[in-house]
Design a protein around this motif. Sequence first.
Motif, mmCIF file in Angstrom:
data_model
loop_
_atom_site.group_PDB
_atom_site.id
_atom_site.type_symbol
_atom_site.label_atom_id
_atom_site.label_comp_id
_atom_site.label_asym_id
_atom_site.label_seq_id
_atom_site.Cartn_x
_atom_site.Cartn_y
_atom_site.Cartn_z
ATOM 1 N N ARG A 78 2.393 18.462 -12.543
ATOM 2 C CA ARG A 78 2.717 17.587 -13.675
ATOM 3 C C ARG A 78 3.698 16.482 -13.295
ATOM 4 O O ARG A 78 3.712 15.419 -13.916
ATOM 5 C CB ARG A 78 3.286 18.413 -14.832
ATOM 6 N N THR A 79 4.537 16.733 -12.293
ATOM 7 C CA THR A 79 5.558 15.747 -11.917
ATOM 8 C C THR A 79 5.127 14.868 -10.740
ATOM 9 O O THR A 79 5.943 14.152 -10.179
ATOM 10 C CB THR A 79 6.880 16.448 -11.552
ATOM 11 N N GLY A 80 3.847 14.922 -10.380
ATOM 12 C CA GLY A 80 3.367 14.152 -9.231
ATOM 13 C C GLY A 80 3.643 12.664 -9.354
ATOM 14 O O GLY A 80 4.160 12.032 -8.423
ATOM 15 N N LYS A 81 3.328 12.098 -10.514
ATOM 16 C CA LYS A 81 3.554 10.663 -10.731
ATOM 17 C C LYS A 81 5.045 10.330 -10.619
ATOM 18 O O LYS A 81 5.433 9.356 -9.957
ATOM 19 C CB LYS A 81 3.037 10.260 -12.112
ATOM 20 N N ALA A 82 5.888 11.153 -11.253
ATOM 21 C CA ALA A 82 7.335 10.901 -11.224
ATOM 22 C C ALA A 82 7.870 10.999 -9.800
ATOM 23 O O ALA A 82 8.710 10.194 -9.382
ATOM 24 C CB ALA A 82 8.056 11.903 -12.126
ATOM 25 N N SER A 83 7.381 11.963 -9.020
ATOM 26 C CA SER A 83 7.837 12.117 -7.630
ATOM 27 C C SER A 83 7.502 10.888 -6.801
ATOM 28 O O SER A 83 8.312 10.439 -5.980
ATOM 29 C CB SER A 83 7.194 13.363 -7.003
ATOM 30 N N ILE A 84 6.320 10.338 -7.023
ATOM 31 C CA ILE A 84 5.915 9.128 -6.290
ATOM 32 C C ILE A 84 6.830 7.964 -6.657
ATOM 33 O O ILE A 84 7.319 7.239 -5.776
ATOM 34 C CB ILE A 84 4.442 8.782 -6.593
ATOM 35 N N PHE A 85 7.085 7.769 -7.948
ATOM 36 C CA PHE A 85 7.952 6.675 -8.392
ATOM 37 C C PHE A 85 9.367 6.830 -7.832
ATOM 38 O O PHE A 85 9.967 5.869 -7.345
ATOM 39 C CB PHE A 85 7.996 6.623 -9.925
ATOM 40 N N VAL A 86 9.903 8.060 -7.902
ATOM 41 C CA VAL A 86 11.262 8.305 -7.418
ATOM 42 C C VAL A 86 11.339 8.131 -5.908
ATOM 43 O O VAL A 86 12.261 7.494 -5.383
ATOM 44 C CB VAL A 86 11.732 9.727 -7.820
ATOM 45 N N GLY A 87 10.365 8.707 -5.195
ATOM 46 C CA GLY A 87 10.358 8.607 -3.739
ATOM 47 C C GLY A 87 10.273 7.167 -3.258
ATOM 48 O O GLY A 87 11.056 6.736 -2.406
ATOM 49 N N LEU A 88 9.352 6.401 -3.830
ATOM 50 C CA LEU A 88 9.172 5.011 -3.392
ATOM 51 C C LEU A 88 10.340 4.133 -3.852
ATOM 52 O O LEU A 88 10.792 3.256 -3.113
ATOM 53 C CB LEU A 88 7.849 4.459 -3.921
#
Length: 385
Positions: A78-88
């Motif tokens: 569920r947090t895949g999108k958020a992880s990508i945004f935070v990581g990048l």
Amino acid sequence: MLILQLAIILVASKVAGSLSVRLGQPSVLGKLLIGIILGPSVLGLITEAETLTEFSQIGVILLMFLAGLETDIDEFKRTGKASIFVGLGGIVVPLLIGYITGIAMNFTNFEAWFLGLLLSATSVSISVQALKELNQLNTREGTTILGAAVIDDVVVIVALAFLMSFAGGDVNLTAVILKKAAFFAGAILVGWKIVPWFLRKFSNLKVTEVVISSALIVCFVFAYLAEYTGVAAIIGAYIAGVAISVTNFKEEITEKIETISYSIFVPVFFTSIGVSAQFSGIMDNFGLVAVLSIIAILTKLLGASVGAKLSGYKWKNSLGIGSAMVSRGEVALIIAAIGLESKLLSQDLFAVIVVVILVTTIVTPPMMKVFFNTADKKKKSRNVA
């Protein structure tokens, strides 16, 4: 001598951790600071011995393995999108500001980009412990942070290989990318299909603590293969933990691995970070240390927080996530060592960077406490209302 040093580290880290909690801070902060006091920069009771370094490496691997064991797979999806945004977000802002800073310091283009990449690195091993103490590791925010750290690690290392190939280093960029892709594909496949089977079969052996031994085998093999393919060992250990977290052995393994880890290996890891600090001659570059430390903290905090905000988090929660990404830890130290060896960093600047990395590591736990506690208080006040 090693036995005595281990005894000193265990006593000092437990006492310092307890004192830190009494003062309202995460225990990991006290363990980091006591390392500086015990190390050659102050008392000189603990020196950087090769065996202690190996103990420390096992400590951080087990810490990330435990983080994987406690990860909720459904929440992770569920947090895949958020992880990508935070990581990048946590890469782009430090990268650009680091590059501009390097140019302002009269670096060459390659040196400036290298400084930017160095400031883009993240190591959440310290943050994992702080998250556990704040009861945030299994939350949506905690899962986002762990996912972002994996993305950050992969992107920064691939970008580093790309930069080194242009800087004249002996780097085959295609091979670097393929090796990392092969590791992640293989690790996911093995974790999904082979790890559960291996645990079931190995646990039938008629010897003591065979389940824990099988879990450690999986952990260390994944960590070794990750490091061999150019991905940090801690990422391999984390993936191993995630693979085991969906099996019926999760509870038993988590309980006993925590006992093994926190009794000796993890305290050595936290303390050794402080022990490794070298402050001799650093006062000559105190201004540079201060400037780079502020840049390192603010750029990662801002970039990761904005990424979290764009993915749907409220500002308080976003700042909590951003603060957890601030620590550069061992990942940045590895990159700095590469820069020193390839002459992209001078010896003096390398010493400065090591202190900056230490500063980011020390400030991370209290920052997380402030932002996460503030977010929790706001959430509770809304519930009461």
